[in-house]
Scaffold this motif. Structure first.
Motif, mmCIF file in Angstrom:
data_model
loop_
_atom_site.group_PDB
_atom_site.id
_atom_site.type_symbol
_atom_site.label_atom_id
_atom_site.label_comp_id
_atom_site.label_asym_id
_atom_site.label_seq_id
_atom_site.Cartn_x
_atom_site.Cartn_y
_atom_site.Cartn_z
ATOM 1 N N ALA A 35 -2.699 3.811 5.125
ATOM 2 C CA ALA A 35 -1.817 2.636 5.088
ATOM 3 C C ALA A 35 -2.127 1.777 3.856
ATOM 4 N N VAL A 36 -3.403 1.683 3.497
ATOM 5 C CA VAL A 36 -3.782 0.921 2.299
ATOM 6 C C VAL A 36 -3.195 1.595 1.053
ATOM 7 N N ILE A 37 -3.299 2.916 1.005
ATOM 8 C CA ILE A 37 -2.782 3.660 -0.153
ATOM 9 C C ILE A 37 -1.251 3.568 -0.207
ATOM 10 N N ASP A 38 -0.615 3.638 0.972
ATOM 11 C CA ASP A 38 0.847 3.447 1.009
ATOM 12 C C ASP A 38 1.218 2.100 0.384
ATOM 13 N N PHE A 39 0.463 1.060 0.746
ATOM 14 C CA PHE A 39 0.753 -0.272 0.201
ATOM 15 C C PHE A 39 0.601 -0.285 -1.318
ATOM 16 N N LEU A 40 -0.466 0.339 -1.810
ATOM 17 C CA LEU A 40 -0.687 0.376 -3.265
ATOM 18 C C LEU A 40 0.461 1.104 -3.956
ATOM 19 N N ASN A 41 0.884 2.193 -3.361
ATOM 20 C CA ASN A 41 1.991 2.943 -3.976
ATOM 21 C C ASN A 41 3.291 2.134 -3.939
ATOM 22 N N GLU A 42 3.454 1.318 -2.894
ATOM 23 C CA GLU A 42 4.633 0.444 -2.824
ATOM 24 C C GLU A 42 4.643 -0.611 -3.924
ATOM 25 N N ILE A 43 3.484 -1.231 -4.164
ATOM 26 C CA ILE A 43 3.467 -2.279 -5.200
ATOM 27 C C ILE A 43 3.454 -1.637 -6.589
#
Lengths: 389, 389
Positions: free
Chosen positions: B109-117
């Motif tokens: 979920a943290v990596i998903d967030f990074l990829n989103e930003i």
């Protein structure tokens, strides 16, 4: 002078029994040596409960050797001699030069020991899942001639099945947890600071029950209005007020073994909503416990809970519990839909029905139970009440 | 209903000041985003003190954003909303499906967030030293287009220099630790169970001092005869006897900040050896504190202690202490020979002079101090006595 051995929580034969199981598993994994660094696994295999695991340390179980060898920081070695069943010669203290040293640490001493006993061409089990990448790389690089096998949860799966001696320890721990619930029900009152309640509860958990002291304090959580939707807050600086709800989670500890319990308290008359949730959750709890018997799966138990509370229009997002033992939760089976782990006699679980329904509203109840030959023994004995104070 | 914000331990401006320091460091490391999963660093940057870190969670500090974003288990998100200074929208709860899942966890979920930003082609700081190899590999694999920079201790070095507000918190924590020492001196008596002493001490540490409650219980160690050569045993099942020596280590806690203290107690007249060691160690303690001033090094302070006790024929193998703050020790400077870290105003240390001389004999004394503009302020105020009870 050498330190004397302390009283042991378990007889030597019990530790040798556990080691026999581990060595059988090592045989099937084709490894000659097993490096165990996880603190709970070390307690299981040696009796050591001192809190030195914030620096590297490990036991090495070898097929060639009856007793494991414990390699730990030199200043902690006396505690290992005192607490464990092993001979003095099986405790190796590594020098202080390996502390706070950017180039080497205690795992280098463990690897030195493995190289001394000779592991070239042989299988070595390592708990890679607990190691930082740097430490894992070190084991791989410095044991290049060995065959490294990941054994992260091998010991955890073995200790999931308790002996009767371990069950007795968890019964004692459960009695301590129950004493904590009684104490909480005596001291939770309007006008009292939350910290003062937890002072009394913590003191009770140390004093123990039935003449047996608590040997440690486990995590404890006091999540009160307006924080009943949270689950892992120790306590707050607030004073308890009329109308406050308190969700309490505590554990009793005996020689590393934890039995946990949750109960919900209401200062004054609970709301209709809280009462309805309590009734649905207790029905769900009873339905789940009725499912417990050898041969049923974790999933069966969880689904019995979920289906029962659904009838009352409730849901719970999270799992219904997990295997419990040394240092609280075990990283093996969960009581959740889809976990097909088969229940066996003397498995122990925390049936954890904390239900954080809204951001600002939750409810908790739980029991620690063991699987018996034909059903279930609930170790925690507190009344399944919504405590009105 | 959304949960309300709780009272904050520090004003918003204090958190923004800390974030400004972190962002400056991020600039010099040429990273746009920093992933912080260490629990103490999260407390420092957000105010969060709930104990949910046994599952993956992290804040992401972005140069594009005033406030960090906190990605944690959904059931813990309400505690993050309640305790932190950030807007509700900065708290992202990840679903329960990521718990106990062999394929995915909260770091996804943290990596998903990074990829989103959007981090492709940019630098991302990750605390690789705290991650298992599996998690570290996941960050590298799933952020392949980013440049990953190891930032394991970047925030720890920044929080080593406290603000005056943090020092005030540590003063309050020190007063609680002192109250624990007073309580111990009142209850340690021949015939009393060790667990009953620690019940009272733990209760005092929760009740706090000067109207300020303890907000948590830190680690505590009660190492009595014949275990005074050990350092990390909680307590035993023994009853205290005439002639017993007790080495006690406790900490007071306020909103995550810990001040620690050690004192030695003798039930009845202490041995000549114990008295001589006490006198030498107190002289060494005073010599070390005299060296404390901005510009001196950690090594200078440690050497003042070592040289003083050597005159009395004593040695101490281990370091003389370490930086202290949130959750006790900080992974930065040690008070040891060769640590050339320069002291600066508002650094805080646990001058830890526990000396485990023989397997069956040790002695402890310690203070928590801060570096001032011109010297040293000792935060713990207990008398530097060998307590005879």
């Amino acid at each position: 002078m050498p330190i004397i051995k302390g009283p042991q929580a378990f007889p030597r034969a019990e530790f040798l029994r556990r080691l026999t199981l581990v060595k059988a598993e090592m045989g099937s994994l084709e490894i000659d040596s097993l490096v165990v660094g996880n603190a709970s696994d070390i307690t299981y295999l040696t009796g050591y409960t001192a809190k030195s695991g914030y620096v590297p340390q490990a036991i090495v179980v070898s097929l060639m050797d009856e007793e494991p060898t414990f390699i730990l920081r030199r200043q902690d070695a006396p505690a290992a001699v005192h607490q464990t069943f092993m001979d003095h010669g099986k405790i190796i203290g590594y020098p202080e030069a390996l502390i706070g040293n950017p180039d080497k640490d205690g795992f280098d001493a463990v690897i030195d020991f493995l190289n001394e006993i000779g592991v070239a061409g042989r299988g070595v089990g390592v708990q890679l899942g607990y190691l930082t990448s740097r430490s894992a790389d070190k084991f791989k690089a410095r044991l290049r001639k060995a065959r490294i096998v990941d054994c992260t949860h091998s010991v955890a799966w073995i200790r999931m099945l308790k002996s009767d001696l371990e069950i007795a320890m968890m019964r004692d721990a459960a009695a301590i947890a129950d004493a904590g619930i009684v104490k909480a029900s005596e001291v939770i009152r309007s006008g009292v600071r939350e910290a003062d309640v937890m002072a009394e509860v913590a003191a009770q958990l140390a004093r123990g029950a039935n003449g047996k002291v608590g040997t440690d304090l486990a995590s404890m959580y006091f999540c009160s209005s307006p924080r009943t939707g949270t689950c892992h807050i120790r306590w707050s600086e607030d004073v308890i007020r009329d109308g406050s709800q308190i969700n309490l989670e505590i554990g009793g500890v005996r020689h590393g073994y934890v039995s946990a319990i949750m109960r919900t308290f209401s200062v004054g008359t609970p709301s209709d909503r809280l009462r309805r949730v309590h009734e649905a959750e207790v029905s769900g709890l009873e339905a789940a416990l009725e499912k417990v018997r050898p041969g049923a799966t974790c999933s069966d138990v969880a689904n019995a809970f979920y289906r029962t509370i659904e009838k009352a229009g409730l849901q719970k997002d999270s799992r219904c519990g997990y295997a419990i033992g040394i240092n609280w939760s075990e990283p093996t089976a969960s009581l959740k839909a889809g976990d097909m782990t088969e229940l066996k006699p003397n498995m122990t679980f925390h049936l954890m029905l904390g239900n954080w329904i809204d951001e600002d509203f939750g409810y908790v109840i739980s029991e620690t139970f063991r699987v018996t030959e034909s059903g279930c023994e609930v170790l925690t004995k507190s009344p399944r009440r919504l405590f009105e104070l």
